[in-house]
Design an enzyme around this catalytic site. Sequence first.
Site, PDB file in Angstrom:
ATOM      1  N   GLU A 130      -5.895  -8.275   4.892  1.00  0.00           N
ATOM      2  CA  GLU A 130      -5.117  -9.146   4.013  1.00  0.00           C
ATOM      3  C   GLU A 130      -5.059 -10.571   4.534  1.00  0.00           C
ATOM      4  OE1 GLU A 130      -2.094  -6.981   6.695  1.00  0.00           O
ATOM      5  OE2 GLU A 130      -4.032  -6.589   5.744  1.00  0.00           O
TER       6      GLU A 130
ATOM      7  N   ASP B 268      -5.367  -3.169  -3.602  1.00  0.00           N
ATOM      8  CA  ASP B 268      -6.584  -3.873  -4.021  1.00  0.00           C
ATOM      9  C   ASP B 268      -6.275  -4.869  -5.132  1.00  0.00           C
ATOM     10  OD1 ASP B 268      -7.991  -2.417  -2.187  1.00  0.00           O
ATOM     11  OD2 ASP B 268      -8.950  -1.089  -3.641  1.00  0.00           O
TER      12      ASP B 268
ATOM     13  N   ASN C 291       0.823  -1.208   0.000  1.00  0.00           N
ATOM     14  CA  ASN C 291       0.000   0.000   0.000  1.00  0.00           C
ATOM     15  C   ASN C 291       0.859   1.261   0.000  1.00  0.00           C
ATOM     16  OD1 ASN C 291      -2.607  -1.085  -0.087  1.00  0.00           O
ATOM     17  ND2 ASN C 291      -2.655  -1.423   2.125  1.00  0.00           N
TER      18      ASN C 291
ATOM     19  N   HIS D  16      -3.437   2.392  -2.444  1.00  0.00           N
ATOM     20  CA  HIS D  16      -4.486   1.423  -2.140  1.00  0.00           C
ATOM     21  C   HIS D  16      -5.023   0.730  -3.396  1.00  0.00           C
ATOM     22  CE1 HIS D  16      -4.495   3.584   1.739  1.00  0.00           C
ATOM     23  NE2 HIS D  16      -4.898   2.405   2.207  1.00  0.00           N
TER      24      HIS D  16
END
Length: 324
Positions: free
Chosen positions: A240, A214, A205, A210
């Site tokens: 996660e 993703d 990240n 982000h």
Amino acid sequence: MFPDRQLAIVAERVLQAQAPMKVLAAEDNPVFQSMLRAMLTKWGYEAVVARDGNEAWQALQAPDGPCLAILDWMMPGLDGVEICRRVREASREPYVYIILLTARTDSRDLVEGMEAGADDYLTKPFEAHELRVRLRAGQRILDLQQQLLAAREALREQATHDNLTGLLNRGSILETLRNELARSNREGQPVAVLMVDLDRFKQVNDTFGHLGGDNVLREAARRMKGAIRSYDAVGRYGGEEFLILLPGCEGATALVQAERIREALSAEAFEFNGRPFPVTCSIGVSCRTHPDGGDSDALIREADEALYAAKDHGRDRVSAMCRG
């Protein structure tokens, strides 16, 4: 709803729209049979002709049976009214829209037919355009019902699946675990649980944002689904972390399965915006040779402890805590 499921539903609707609708024409009179077949074919339907009530009932019970039916009231074997009753008692989905053909004109007879489950009726002799209009009305109702079923399925998917990864969500994977423990207890089968955590996910990240994170979660989910058996279950436990359920697996087999999943993630680099980068995972394994229906919390706790042990020993590895 996640994209793959949306595409599947759209594709199914396109195929249904392209294929002619099946219409059952149940009539024992050969002249009427031929006439109905010719009219239905001319109007773009696929005619399924039954010569008596028993044939009609068998056609309606088929997995791909017609959803639109024209039933003569008086037929050898089962009559049209009895078929109506059986169809409604079966509560089949999708709905079967039934038009009853009858020479009877007494209002009490018509009430009997409608109360048995007929949606519409035509009195013999009838005009072709009137039957065509009533078929169109039935088709509109069936099309609306298909839309409602698709909407219900979409809502079910949204309620039980993680929107980002398409995996089962936390509530659904935990419910699946409880159900599997109860089944394994009844059948005397072992069961194993894997807790999978993506290593150093915060760095992903921080490096790619982000959107990159993703993308990693979606790709990790895809690889895990590809590495498990068809009857295993995988869900996003949180962030996660992923929970994988392995029915019928004792300790040694569960470790082999866990290694396969670990290698599926680490063997090939992930990629975001053309930049490849490695992603690994740590996996904690817990199992029961003789599971109890109330073991779900203990199994998750033990898998968590094994996961922390895997991380303490350097990550990108499998650690197990299996009990009898």
